[in-house]
Design a protein around this motif. Structure first.
Motif, PDB file in Angstrom:
ATOM      1  N   UNK A  56       1.372  -1.245  -0.358  1.00 60.76           N
ATOM      2  CA  UNK A  56      -0.052   0.043   0.528  1.00 60.76           C
ATOM      3  C   UNK A  56       1.138   1.144  -0.105  1.00 60.76           C
ATOM      4  N   UNK A  57       2.235   1.301   0.518  1.00 56.50           N
ATOM      5  CA  UNK A  57       3.043   2.281  -0.023  1.00 56.50           C
ATOM      6  C   UNK A  57       3.378   2.884  -1.025  1.00 56.50           C
ATOM      7  N   UNK A  58       3.650   1.624  -1.956  1.00 54.81           N
ATOM      8  CA  UNK A  58       4.153   2.136  -2.899  1.00 54.81           C
ATOM      9  C   UNK A  58       2.999   2.451  -4.088  1.00 54.81           C
ATOM     10  N   UNK A  59       2.269   1.516  -4.070  1.00 53.68           N
ATOM     11  CA  UNK A  59       0.711   1.909  -5.118  1.00 53.68           C
ATOM     12  C   UNK A  59      -0.414   2.393  -3.928  1.00 53.68           C
ATOM     13  N   UNK A  60      -0.351   3.172  -4.113  1.00 55.48           N
ATOM     14  CA  UNK A  60      -1.750   4.528  -2.939  1.00 55.48           C
ATOM     15  C   UNK A  60      -2.731   4.098  -3.806  1.00 55.48           C
ATOM     16  N   UNK A  61      -3.618   3.375  -3.084  1.00 57.08           N
ATOM     17  CA  UNK A  61      -5.188   3.855  -4.308  1.00 57.08           C
ATOM     18  C   UNK A  61      -5.607   5.058  -3.953  1.00 57.08           C
ATOM     19  N   UNK A  62      -5.971   5.285  -5.570  1.00 58.04           N
ATOM     20  CA  UNK A  62      -6.739   6.577  -4.716  1.00 58.04           C
ATOM     21  C   UNK A  62      -7.901   7.136  -5.825  1.00 58.04           C
ATOM     22  N   UNK A  63      -8.402   5.978  -5.838  1.00 55.82           N
ATOM     23  CA  UNK A  63     -10.150   5.714  -5.702  1.00 55.82           C
ATOM     24  C   UNK A  63     -10.127   6.474  -7.230  1.00 55.82           C
ATOM     25  N   UNK A  64      -9.218   6.564  -8.160  1.00 51.94           N
ATOM     26  CA  UNK A  64     -10.128   6.676  -9.638  1.00 51.94           C
ATOM     27  C   UNK A  64     -11.635   6.739 -10.006  1.00 51.94           C
ATOM     28  N   UNK A  65     -12.211   7.907 -10.283  1.00 51.03           N
ATOM     29  CA  UNK A  65     -13.335   7.755 -11.825  1.00 51.03           C
ATOM     30  C   UNK A  65     -13.103   7.408 -13.129  1.00 51.03           C
ATOM     31  N   UNK A  66     -14.051   6.337 -12.804  1.00 53.84           N
ATOM     32  CA  UNK A  66     -14.076   5.524 -14.431  1.00 53.84           C
ATOM     33  C   UNK A  66     -15.397   6.110 -14.978  1.00 53.84           C
ATOM     34  N   UNK A  67     -14.964   5.806 -16.338  1.00 53.33           N
ATOM     35  CA  UNK A  67     -16.492   6.196 -16.932  1.00 53.33           C
ATOM     36  C   UNK A  67     -17.704   5.720 -16.998  1.00 53.33           C
ATOM     37  N   UNK A  68     -17.169   4.442 -16.526  1.00 51.98           N
ATOM     38  CA  UNK A  68     -18.997   3.219 -15.963  1.00 51.98           C
ATOM     39  C   UNK A  68     -19.509   4.025 -14.849  1.00 51.98           C
ATOM     40  N   UNK A  69     -18.691   4.115 -14.071  1.00 50.95           N
ATOM     41  CA  UNK A  69     -19.057   5.151 -12.429  1.00 50.95           C
ATOM     42  C   UNK A  69     -19.865   6.215 -12.527  1.00 50.95           C
ATOM     43  N   UNK A  70     -19.028   6.247 -13.537  1.00 52.36           N
ATOM     44  CA  UNK A  70     -19.776   8.370 -13.792  1.00 52.36           C
ATOM     45  C   UNK A  70     -21.285   8.247 -13.925  1.00 52.36           C
ATOM     46  N   UNK A  71     -21.009   7.762 -15.351  1.00 53.04           N
ATOM     47  CA  UNK A  71     -22.670   7.164 -16.030  1.00 53.04           C
ATOM     48  C   UNK A  71     -23.514   6.378 -15.667  1.00 53.04           C
ATOM     49  N   UNK A  72     -23.232   5.596 -14.560  1.00 50.61           N
ATOM     50  CA  UNK A  72     -23.853   4.374 -14.071  1.00 50.61           C
ATOM     51  C   UNK A  72     -24.415   6.173 -12.825  1.00 50.61           C
ATOM     52  N   UNK A  73     -24.049   6.800 -11.683  1.00 50.12           N
ATOM     53  CA  UNK A  73     -24.313   7.923 -11.258  1.00 50.12           C
ATOM     54  C   UNK A  73     -25.119   8.162 -11.837  1.00 50.12           C
ATOM     55  N   UNK A  74     -24.672   9.290 -13.034  1.00 48.43           N
ATOM     56  CA  UNK A  74     -25.379   9.769 -13.435  1.00 48.43           C
ATOM     57  C   UNK A  74     -26.824   9.720 -13.962  1.00 48.43           C
TER      58      UNK A  74
END
Length: 80
Positions: free
Chosen positions: A4-22
């Motif tokens: 977790x120190x070398x590659x932290x999870x940033x919680x990026x927004x993917x296109x599919x999740x944004x379209x589902x939220x919309x």
């Protein structure tokens, strides 16, 4: 093996999740739109149906999509 120190999870927004939220937001707002704009009810319903159709068609792309060699157990595909 990454940690977790070398590659932290940033919680990026993917296109599919944004379209589902919309699409979900439009579904929640739909009754209010129909109440205030009854003459445009069929158009509003068509927009919501189209947004859900678009959410169904958009592929899950991005660096956080499920893949079998993920270091995060929650990001691996479900075994059937």
């Amino acid at each position: 093996m990454s940690t977790s120190e070398s590659t932290p999870y940033t919680g990026g927004h993917e296109l599919k999740s944004l379209v589902i939220n919309l699409a979900s937001f439009l579904l929640i707002v739909l009754p209010f739109g129909i109440y205030f704009y009854l003459e445009h009810a069929q158009t509003l319903i068509a927009v919501v149906a189209g947004s859900f159709a678009l959410a169904f068609v958009v592929p899950p792309v991005g660096w956080m999509r499920p893949h079998p060699y993920s270091d995060m157990p929650g990001n691996r595909p479900k075994q059937s």
